[in-house]
Write a protein that holds these residues in place. Sequence first.
Motif, PDB file in Angstrom:
ATOM      1  N   THR A 134      -1.074  13.921  -1.965  1.00 28.47           N
ATOM      2  CA  THR A 134      -0.703  12.564  -2.386  1.00 28.47           C
ATOM      3  C   THR A 134      -1.101  11.539  -1.335  1.00 28.47           C
ATOM      4  OG1 THR A 134       1.173  13.459  -3.615  1.00 28.47           O
ATOM      5  CG2 THR A 134       1.216  11.100  -3.120  1.00 28.47           C
ATOM      6  N   PHE A 135      -0.823  11.884  -0.080  1.00 29.77           N
ATOM      7  CA  PHE A 135      -1.155  10.970   1.021  1.00 29.77           C
ATOM      8  C   PHE A 135      -2.659  10.726   1.096  1.00 29.77           C
ATOM      9  CE2 PHE A 135      -2.373  10.660   5.575  1.00 29.77           C
ATOM     10  CZ  PHE A 135      -1.849   9.410   5.830  1.00 29.77           C
ATOM     11  N   ARG A 136      -3.455  11.774   1.013  1.00 32.59           N
ATOM     12  CA  ARG A 136      -4.910  11.628   1.123  1.00 32.59           C
ATOM     13  C   ARG A 136      -5.489  10.871  -0.068  1.00 32.59           C
ATOM     14  NH1 ARG A 136      -5.453  17.857   3.153  1.00 32.59           N
ATOM     15  NH2 ARG A 136      -5.552  17.464   5.408  1.00 32.59           N
ATOM     16  N   ASN A 137      -4.937  11.107  -1.239  1.00 33.01           N
ATOM     17  CA  ASN A 137      -5.437  10.395  -2.416  1.00 33.01           C
ATOM     18  C   ASN A 137      -5.094   8.916  -2.375  1.00 33.01           C
ATOM     19  OD1 ASN A 137      -6.532  12.737  -3.524  1.00 33.01           O
ATOM     20  ND2 ASN A 137      -4.668  13.236  -4.678  1.00 33.01           N
ATOM     21  N   HIS A 138      -3.934   8.603  -1.839  1.00 40.45           N
ATOM     22  CA  HIS A 138      -3.482   7.206  -1.827  1.00 40.45           C
ATOM     23  C   HIS A 138      -4.164   6.402  -0.726  1.00 40.45           C
ATOM     24  CE1 HIS A 138      -0.516   4.327  -3.374  1.00 40.45           C
ATOM     25  NE2 HIS A 138      -0.538   3.808  -2.153  1.00 40.45           N
ATOM     26  N   PHE A 139      -4.524   7.093   0.376  1.00 36.16           N
ATOM     27  CA  PHE A 139      -5.145   6.391   1.506  1.00 36.16           C
ATOM     28  C   PHE A 139      -6.521   6.997   1.784  1.00 36.16           C
ATOM     29  CE2 PHE A 139      -0.582   5.998   2.191  1.00 36.16           C
ATOM     30  CZ  PHE A 139      -0.442   4.635   2.378  1.00 36.16           C
ATOM     31  N   ARG A 152       0.810  -1.216   0.000  1.00 40.05           N
ATOM     32  CA  ARG A 152       0.000   0.000   0.000  1.00 40.05           C
ATOM     33  C   ARG A 152       0.846   1.271   0.000  1.00 40.05           C
ATOM     34  NH1 ARG A 152      -4.046  -0.352   4.839  1.00 40.05           N
ATOM     35  NH2 ARG A 152      -2.186  -1.149   5.839  1.00 40.05           N
ATOM     36  N   ILE A 153       2.110   1.187   0.457  1.00 37.98           N
ATOM     37  CA  ILE A 153       2.908   2.405   0.567  1.00 37.98           C
ATOM     38  C   ILE A 153       3.795   2.630  -0.639  1.00 37.98           C
ATOM     39  CG2 ILE A 153       2.949   2.228   3.074  1.00 37.98           C
ATOM     40  CD1 ILE A 153       5.885   1.367   2.826  1.00 37.98           C
ATOM     41  N   SER A 154       3.752   1.724  -1.623  1.00 36.79           N
ATOM     42  CA  SER A 154       4.550   1.945  -2.824  1.00 36.79           C
ATOM     43  C   SER A 154       4.056   3.199  -3.531  1.00 36.79           C
ATOM     44  CB  SER A 154       4.444   0.737  -3.757  1.00 36.79           C
ATOM     45  OG  SER A 154       3.114   0.538  -4.150  1.00 36.79           O
ATOM     46  N   GLY A 155       4.992   4.055  -3.889  1.00 36.05           N
ATOM     47  CA  GLY A 155       4.626   5.301  -4.560  1.00 36.05           C
ATOM     48  C   GLY A 155       4.484   6.478  -3.625  1.00 36.05           C
ATOM     49  N   VAL A 156       4.343   6.229  -2.302  1.00 36.20           N
ATOM     50  CA  VAL A 156       4.248   7.345  -1.361  1.00 36.20           C
ATOM     51  C   VAL A 156       5.325   7.266  -0.297  1.00 36.20           C
ATOM     52  CG1 VAL A 156       1.774   7.679  -1.643  1.00 36.20           C
ATOM     53  CG2 VAL A 156       2.604   6.103   0.091  1.00 36.20           C
TER      54      VAL A 156
END
Length: 532
Positions: free
Chosen positions: A94-99, A82-86
């Motif tokens: 970016t953080f809010r969009n990814h999680f 889940r943390i790949s890319g961030v």
Amino acid sequence: MLLWPLLLLLLLLLLPLALLWQQRSQHARWAWLASLQHHVAWGALGWAAAWQRRKLEQSTLHVGQSQQQALRWCLQGAQGPRISGVFGATDMSTFRNHFPLTKASQAQEEDSGGQVPPATSPQYPGEASLQATLLGLVALNKAYPEVLAPGSTACVTLTSPWPSPLPWLGHALGRVSPTGAKDPVALLLEALRSPGLRTLEAGTAVELLDVFLALEADGEELAGAIAAGNPGAPLPGRAAELRQALEQGPRGLALRLWPKLQVVVTLDAGGQAEAVAALGALWCQGLAFFSPAYAASGGVVALNLWPEQPGGLYLLPPGAPFTELLPVKEGAQEEATSTLLLAEAEEGKEYELVLTDRVSLSRCRLGDVVRVVGTYNQCPVVRFTCRLGQALSVRGEDIGEDVFSEALGRAVGQWPGAKLLDHSCVESSILDSFEGSAPHYEVFVELRGLRNLSDENRDKLDHCLQEVSACYKSLRFRGSVGPARVHLVGKGAFRALRAALATYPLSPFPPEMPRVLRHRQLAQFLQRRVVS
């Protein structure tokens, strides 16, 4: 890292004891050693607390930078796809969009892989826990001088109200509680043997409520043990004082047992307000209450730096876990989707806490709602108002925990002589109790001062609910919702419920106490104990 310099300081300060030990009589040197040990412990604690206070001041003055560091720490400690890319990135967009936001129940299911999650642990690791303990002890001692003097403090539950208990520190400060005790009766007996207590500690307020209920139920046995010297030396005089204090009833019992008592320390969490109110009205009447922190989902989320302030004022610190604020909008139909950082909070507004920790790395909506009442440097100072997961809704009316508690408090105030000890609610569908009527609430209450509930008294709760909720009143007028049904349960029913909750895998207790039961077995547990 902090414990090593503290322990080293203690060892260096205690080295001269070997020479001075031989110069005093046994009784005198024990008293002298206890006094020296206490002063050394307070010196070490004061140094550590001052260091933590400086860190807190810096982090709250530069809250944006502090939150970036907290987020970076969470990301660096997490593992998985889940943390790949961030990884390494702390850009909030970016953080809010990814999680995406998740709720606590969703996060538990993801972490457990679909398995039934274990019961939550009463431990609260992390620097926030250490800050709450060190700063809370210093603040408490400043607000109430001498309450932490040697032999002035006893904890009467197996769990401590201090998020980082630091056992060596408790021993050095002269607590009367036996070290490593695993029997709650032994803790209570030791406290009862010590009439000079100034501070009474318990893990949570509901646990302390259970202690006083057990004290009333088993008072004669406890007095007999004290008189017989089990444990310790026989104290027949103290046993007689206990019997006499119990004969005078619950109101003011704590001060009759411990005349010097000033403050009660418990850890705040969801569902504790009723227990605090019951304790303050009866057993602990005339005493101050203090909680060093607010705990939720197994961790410390807020610090209390103001013991003298009633009602619980808490600072939301900017360190780990990473905290966001989700605005709470009026009405259940519309939900906010964009979160704010701590510095963006507005006074007078309400927000739901969103936490991201290093283990799960999920933006978890806790359900705990706070109202911002001030600021400390750049961080919000809040009061906890309710838990969204404890709302009642049989027709979409969404009666919040705080709204229902207000209505129940008004109703109980109209029941002559009644004091509310505890309550829980169940939506009628859980118990299949429609019986041809409209869906409604089933309410279970435990009271003092009232043995039976008349139909007139039962109806008052429904009237009070209509007063505090226009939506509920409208549904009642149209007949879409039936009248709330109130049931009086017998003495000790909620104490037994909490014992059952402690072993129930899906329950958040301890420390939280549910006010709305979602499982039929727990609702039936109370239903079997109805007396009126």
